[in-house]
Design an enzyme around this catalytic site. Structure first.
Site, short mmCIF file in Angstrom:
data_model
loop_
_atom_site.label_atom_id
_atom_site.label_comp_id
_atom_site.label_asym_id
_atom_site.label_seq_id
_atom_site.Cartn_x
_atom_site.Cartn_y
_atom_site.Cartn_z
N PHE A 118 8.31 -11.37 -5.35
CA PHE A 118 9.07 -10.24 -4.81
C PHE A 118 9.44 -9.22 -5.87
O PHE A 118 10.45 -8.53 -5.75
CB PHE A 118 10.32 -10.73 -4.07
CG PHE A 118 10.08 -11.89 -3.16
CD1 PHE A 118 9.20 -11.77 -2.09
CD2 PHE A 118 10.69 -13.11 -3.36
CE1 PHE A 118 8.97 -12.84 -1.23
CE2 PHE A 118 10.46 -14.18 -2.52
CZ PHE A 118 9.59 -14.04 -1.46
N GLY A 128 1.46 -15.97 -2.66
CA GLY A 128 1.71 -16.48 -1.32
C GLY A 128 1.43 -15.43 -0.28
O GLY A 128 1.60 -15.65 0.92
N ALA A 160 -7.75 -3.74 -3.77
CA ALA A 160 -8.77 -4.76 -4.00
C ALA A 160 -9.88 -4.72 -2.96
O ALA A 160 -11.05 -4.94 -3.28
CB ALA A 160 -8.12 -6.15 -4.01
N ILE A 177 -6.44 -3.42 9.19
CA ILE A 177 -5.90 -4.74 8.88
C ILE A 177 -7.07 -5.66 8.56
O ILE A 177 -7.92 -5.93 9.41
CB ILE A 177 -5.08 -5.29 10.06
CG1 ILE A 177 -3.95 -4.32 10.40
CG2 ILE A 177 -4.54 -6.66 9.74
CD1 ILE A 177 -3.01 -4.01 9.26
N ASN A 208 -7.06 -8.97 7.48
CA ASN A 208 -6.94 -10.29 8.09
C ASN A 208 -5.61 -10.37 8.82
O ASN A 208 -4.54 -10.30 8.20
CB ASN A 208 -7.04 -11.40 7.03
CG ASN A 208 -7.04 -12.78 7.67
OD1 ASN A 208 -7.82 -13.05 8.58
ND2 ASN A 208 -6.16 -13.65 7.21
N GLU A 252 5.68 -4.98 1.55
CA GLU A 252 7.09 -4.60 1.55
C GLU A 252 7.49 -3.86 2.82
O GLU A 252 8.68 -3.59 3.03
CB GLU A 252 7.37 -3.70 0.35
CG GLU A 252 7.12 -4.38 -0.98
CD GLU A 252 6.97 -3.39 -2.13
OE1 GLU A 252 7.81 -3.40 -3.04
OE2 GLU A 252 6.00 -2.60 -2.10
#
Length: 744
Positions: free
Chosen positions: A235, A468, A521, A634, A636, A710
């Site tokens: 975070f 994560g 990425a 989106i 995934n 975020e």
């Protein structure tokens, strides 16, 4: 758009994933930090004789017996994100700048021995009174960001614009410091082999971490290797290098053995950064029809004298709502606090709470529906955002209006009663609230490597980290889609400073920060996968043992893992086996289009919240939450949904539970543990429904994906606060919203 399980889900669920502190080595020693017990002053003496004699102790380091370091770290973002000094770096450096500052380190054979020896320190101080209250220091606040004032023709000042408005609403909105509290604490295992250092360290950016460590230790960057295949949450708290990692490496060098330092939960509250405290005064004026006429946003943030970031909450007004008159000021109060740093949605999280609460108050003042008011003032061209952008640029792709409409229908917004306290279920008052959020997006150069392998798999690698968030799954999914092969055939590599990294900007090497991983990425994977395919074809037509040797490259094509030419078809694994080649592909830096952008890039979200507040005890409970996100393509759905739901939970924590309590008289953190610093548990949260519009933003990249990590945090606290007002008629502007404030 895919909807697949995490590719690393099994190793995490079964405990096979190894985090930084899980690494054990022969002759491993353990370190324990010793922290100051005053908030400001000077160390007059330290008696560590008993600690040195304690069982298992290998070494004791203090300001009087310092470790050789080269601080402060001045490269990259370290001067902005972290502490302005390194501890124990100069003999005689006895100053104490905040309660909980590192003043000693014990190295012992076991962690328990190090901890017990640390308790034997006898430290005397010449204490001074710390300044630890943001409220008390606000009159002395200093400018931290260039004040912005945009006025319509003929308007002499923002206050004049507000006074001429039909309705004015707002107030002062405050929130205390907050801490990241990631599941995995900061941990480092340092091993020296001659001049080479290997670090198993919890970090968001392994490459930048290696560069910062090299600077602090005075060694060549090529001799520092950081490994972190798995990170248990961050975070923002693991974006830069903190003192415990530096001390572990320096102590390992001095003692000649591997050293592990795992920061205790209590110590995390002072030695690894926090979100600054914020006071914000927001006033919004509007015409009778709801058109916003003026916005005045005056924010004050705590500023640690020990270094770190400053919040600029007023910047949210630059991408929120259209207005002909805008005033934004951000000031800071210097305090004797531990260093501050970025925390999920810095600036945007506190700023959105104030802005979206004030908009809700304006809707009440005007007698308008909160959604109608926001639609009336939808911003199409963002205000200039100095220093990075001095022009007013249109959003590249914005569908926030659709978020409102879809969310209202799915949530049943038409059933909301505008008058507070009119909907009840037995002893529970029921309220509905909503808000919006905007998260800036960008694209920068990004290094990626894609390699076909003889065993029939493809490796895709970059020097970032998966906290994560699901980045490893995103890399695998985009690579598989680009090459037309099953996801199971793709092996995504992350968490290693020796993997490809680009270093042309100050942000280079910092990996997973700013919700930028997927947006940067994904296009890099697609671009480099195409380059790898070209390299594979070139290899096929030039290698002597290839079935395609000597063919025209225009006649050889790659399709779904197979090279084809005429009646010949050979899988890439078989080809590389025939040619005796272990792997073949490309390693390149993907770059955005050159020249200044013509757009403002951002992701958007509309939050809808239902709360139930007990009419007698005023206990608030969330019963429903819906987030509608416009975040580009989106990649995934499953991991993206987890990101939004997790960040909404973050915002709920800010709204109802979280807050670091600093004792003004001592500067001590009074709730430095998870028993007293409350964060949401499953019992505190309803099922968080998430829906994506999935409109690709091809102006940003060919893939069209923007950041989401975020996004759910921005505005969600305001949605909760607005729902509580609708349930009770009580407007709480000071977070967290606790029972005592609702009873007052």
């Amino acid at each position: 758009m895919t909807d697949i399980d995490r590719v690393d889900g099994l190793v995490k669920a079964t405990g096979a994933a190894r985090y930084a502190a899980d690494h054990r080595f022969d002759d491993l020693a353990h370190g324990h930090l010793v922290l100051s017990t005053i908030g400001k002053g000077t160390i007059t003496s330290m008696d560590v004789a008993a600690a040195r004699r304690a069982p298992g102790v290998l070494a004791v380091f203090t300001p009087f017996d310092a470790l050789p370091l080269h601080g402060p770290i001045t490269i990259g973002l370290a001067p902005i994100l972290g502490e302005s000094r390194l501890p124990l770096q100069q003999p005689g450096d006895r100053s104490v700048g905040y309660h909980g500052q590192i003043i000693g380190l014990v190295i012992a054979r076991t962690w328990e021995q190090a901890r017990d020896a640390a308790a034997l320190f006898k430290t005397e101080y010449a204490a001074q009174q710390p300044q630890a209250s943001l409220r008390d220091g606000t009159p002395e606040a200093l400018p931290q960001w260039k004040r912005m004032e945009i006025l319509a023709d003929g308007v002499r000042g923002i206050d004049e614009a507000l006074e001429s408005s039909h309705a004015v609403a707002g107030g002062t909105y405050s929130q205390p410091p907050k801490h990241h509290n990631a599941m995995e604490p900061h941990a480092t295992v340092a091993i020296w082999q001659g001049e080479r250092l290997t670090l198993h360290s919890a970090t968001q950016g392994p490459a930048a971490h290696s560069w910062e460590m090299a600077a602090a230790l005075g060694v060549e960057e090529k001799n520092v290797h950081v490994v972190c295949p798995h990170v248990g949450g961050a975070f923002g708290g693991k974006a830069t290098t903190w003192a415990p990692a530096v001390l572990a490496a320096a102590a390992a060098r001095e003692c000649g053995v591997p050293v592990k330092i795992v920061v205790t939960r209590e110590q995390l509250y002072t030695v690894t950064g926090h979100r600054p405290a914020v006071y914000q005064t927001v006033r919004i004026g509007a015409a009778r029809d709801g058109a916003v006429n003026a916005v005045k946003f005056d924010a004050v943030s705590s500023v640690s004298r020990a270094g770190g970031v400053v919040e600029f909450p007023g910047r949210v007004a630059l991408t929120a709502y259209k207005t002909p008159n805008l005033y934004v000021d951000n000031r800071g109060v210097q305090l004797d606090f531990p260093p501050s740093t970025i925390m999920r949605a810095p600036t945007d999280e506190p700023g959105s709470f104030a802005m979206e609460s004030a908009m809700d108050e304006l809707a009440v003042e005007l007698g308008m529906d909160p959604i109608e008011l926001r639609l009336k003032n939808d911003l199409i061209v963002a205000f200039p955002r100095p220093p990075e952008e001095s022009r007013s640029l249109p959003f590249s792709s914005k569908h926030l209006d659709e978020c409102y409409r879809v969310g209202a229908e799915r949530f049943g917004w038409d059933k909301r009663r505008a008058t507070p306290g009119t909907v009840r279920d037995g002893d529970w008052l029921i309220g509905l609230g909503m808000s919006a959020g905007v998260l800036g997006a960008s694209r920068s150069p990004y290094a990626m490597r894609v390699m076909f392998r003889a065993n029939g798999t493809v490796a895709v690698d970059t020097a970032s980290a998966d906290l994560g968030t699901g980045l490893r799954t995103v890399l695998a999914a985009v690579c598989a889609d680009s090459l037309g092969i099953p996801v199971a055939k793709v092996k995504a590599g992350l968490g290693d400073s020796t993997l490809p990294v680009e270093r042309s900007t100050p942000y280079s090497g910092y990996g997973a920060v700013g919700s930028g991983s997927t947006g940067k990425a994904a296009p890099a994977v697609r671009e480099v996968a195409q380059a790898a395919t070209k390299a594979l074809i070139e290899h096929a037509i030039t290698h002597a043992r290839s079935p395609f040797q000597g063919m025209d490259p225009a006649g050889v094509r790659y399709e779904d893992g197979v090279l084809r030419a005429g009646d010949r078809a050979v899988g890439f694994g078989e080809l590389l086996t025939l040619t005796g080649t272990r792997e073949m592909g490309a390693s390149e830096v993907s770059k955005p289009e050159p020249g200044p952008s013509q757009y403002t890039f951002a992701s958007f979200v509309a939050h809808f919240c239902e709360v139930r507040v007990n009419r007698w005890t005023r206990e608030p409970r969330l019963s429903r939450f819906l987030a509608i996100a416009d975040a580009g393509a989106i990649v995934n759905v499953k991991t993206a949904r987890g990101q939004i739901a997790g960040s909404v939970a973050f915002g709920v924590g800010h709204a109802l539970l979280e807050g670091t309590r600093i004792e003004a008289a001592t500067g001590r953190t009074a709730n430095a543990n998870l028993a007293d610093y409350l964060i949401p548990t499953n019992a505190d949260l309803p099922n968080i429904e998430v829906h994506f519009l999935n409109h690709p933003d091809t102006a940003l990249s060919p893939v069209g994906a923007r950041g989401i990590g975020e996004l759910g945090t921005i505005g969600s606290a305001a949605a909760v606060a607005n729902a509580i007002y609708n349930a009770t008629g009580k407007r709480v502007r000071d977070l967290p919203i606790t029972i005592d404030k609702l009873l007052a």
